[in-house]
Design a protein around this motif. Structure first.
Motif, PDB file in Angstrom:
ATOM      1  N   UNK A 154      44.656  35.230  42.362  1.00  0.00           N
ATOM      2  CA  UNK A 154      44.726  35.681  41.078  1.00  0.00           C
ATOM      3  C   UNK A 154      44.788  34.779  39.752  1.00  0.00           C
ATOM      4  N   UNK A 155      45.915  33.846  40.019  1.00  0.00           N
ATOM      5  CA  UNK A 155      46.117  33.071  39.020  1.00  0.00           C
ATOM      6  C   UNK A 155      44.862  32.010  38.629  1.00  0.00           C
ATOM      7  N   UNK A 156      44.257  31.631  39.925  1.00  0.00           N
ATOM      8  CA  UNK A 156      43.180  30.758  39.843  1.00  0.00           C
ATOM      9  C   UNK A 156      41.972  31.494  39.116  1.00  0.00           C
ATOM     10  N   UNK A 157      41.761  32.676  39.412  1.00  0.00           N
ATOM     11  CA  UNK A 157      40.750  33.272  39.034  1.00  0.00           C
ATOM     12  C   UNK A 157      40.619  33.568  37.696  1.00  0.00           C
ATOM     13  N   UNK A 158      42.125  33.686  37.130  1.00  0.00           N
ATOM     14  CA  UNK A 158      42.138  34.111  35.514  1.00  0.00           C
ATOM     15  C   UNK A 158      41.930  32.899  34.941  1.00  0.00           C
ATOM     16  N   UNK A 159      42.606  31.609  35.278  1.00  0.00           N
ATOM     17  CA  UNK A 159      42.384  30.368  34.941  1.00  0.00           C
ATOM     18  C   UNK A 159      40.722  29.978  34.650  1.00  0.00           C
ATOM     19  N   UNK A 160      39.931  30.489  35.525  1.00  0.00           N
ATOM     20  CA  UNK A 160      38.561  30.156  35.577  1.00  0.00           C
ATOM     21  C   UNK A 160      37.738  30.752  34.603  1.00  0.00           C
ATOM     22  N   UNK A 161      38.381  32.139  34.267  1.00  0.00           N
ATOM     23  CA  UNK A 161      37.625  33.082  33.134  1.00  0.00           C
ATOM     24  C   UNK A 161      38.218  32.893  31.942  1.00  0.00           C
ATOM     25  N   UNK A 162      39.057  31.884  31.651  1.00  0.00           N
ATOM     26  CA  UNK A 162      39.510  31.693  30.432  1.00  0.00           C
ATOM     27  C   UNK A 162      38.810  30.225  29.646  1.00  0.00           C
TER      28      UNK A 162
END
Length: 86
Positions: free
Chosen positions: A78-86
């Motif tokens: 989830x952390x990696x996915x959140x970083x990708x969408x920023x």
């Protein structure tokens, strides 16, 4: 019309089945064919529809049945996915 030659062992099985079931060989063959056809026509399971077992989840070094490890993996994802969408 279908003619089948059976070996000695198969003929023995046929005689036993016919005596137990109290049916003719023609009725037995029809029943066996129908049952086999029905088995072949079973709808696929949910797992089969999804493409089988998720092998990529089963190959990990960690034991994903352990709750703490699963929580860490999910948090990391989830952390990696959140970083990708920023």
């Amino acid at each position: 019309m279908l003619t089948v030659n059976l070996d000695h062992e198969s003929e023995k099985y046929l005689i036993e089945i016919l005596s137990e079931e109290k049916i003719t060989s023609q009725e037995l063959v029809k029943k066996l064919l129908r049952n086999h056809w029905i088995r072949l026509k079973k709808p696929p399971t949910v797992l089969e529809k999804m493409g089988g077992y998720p092998e990529h989840l089963l190959d990990g070094k960690e034991n994903l049945s352990d709750r703490d490890i699963r929580k860490q993996k999910i948090a990391k994802y989830l952390h990696q996915k959140h970083e990708q969408h920023q």
